[in-house]
Design an enzyme around this catalytic site. Sequence first.
Site, mmCIF file in Angstrom:
data_model
loop_
_atom_site.group_PDB
_atom_site.id
_atom_site.type_symbol
_atom_site.label_atom_id
_atom_site.label_comp_id
_atom_site.label_asym_id
_atom_site.label_seq_id
_atom_site.Cartn_x
_atom_site.Cartn_y
_atom_site.Cartn_z
ATOM 1 N N GLY A 177 0.844 -1.191 0.000
ATOM 2 C CA GLY A 177 0.000 0.000 0.000
ATOM 3 C C GLY A 177 0.876 1.237 0.000
ATOM 4 O O GLY A 177 2.034 1.193 -0.418
ATOM 5 N N CYS A 178 0.331 2.334 0.490
ATOM 6 C CA CYS A 178 1.062 3.595 0.503
ATOM 7 C C CYS A 178 2.407 3.424 1.199
ATOM 8 O O CYS A 178 2.487 2.947 2.333
ATOM 9 C CB CYS A 178 0.235 4.678 1.195
#
Length: 178
Positions: free
Chosen positions: A18-19
């Site tokens: 993810g981020c």
Amino acid sequence: MTEKEQLESIKTIHLAGGCLWGVQEFLKHIPGVIDTQAGRANGFTQSTKTDYDGFAECVKTIFDSSLVSLEDLIHYFLEIIDPYSVNKQGNDIGEKYRTGIYSTDKNLLLKAKQCIKTIEQTLNDKNKTTKKVAIEILPLTNFVPSDTEHQDRLTLHPSDYSYCHIPLDLLYKYKNSN
């Protein structure tokens, strides 16, 4: 430990979860992690200034395998991701937010595959399911470091935490253990 053994114990793996802001902040505090660098794995360009080119946001993670094994590092990583989610972690949606483990070291990739297979089986046995873990494990073909403003972002700008998919207590769970 001899100097040669020390050098041989230093390994590099690229983890996509993810981020990258939160992933980097979490990983840098794991005991045995020596250095982290936010970036992009397995895209087709050498630039961060292009349109999406197939990359996964990732964190280059350099670790001392005599202090933290790859398998333990993967278990730590699983604390901050949903291993079944495809192209999504928290509010971050899209192919660039897929989960993955990348390396140029074939032995690390084999160990990672075996570790994920064991984890998948353990979770399925425990939960009486047959779900597939969605973490891709592939050779690293390209790594592009993120721009300076994305390196150590949550260390430098803690208020940006609100964008992160990792709960705050988990994000800093290992901060004082190094």
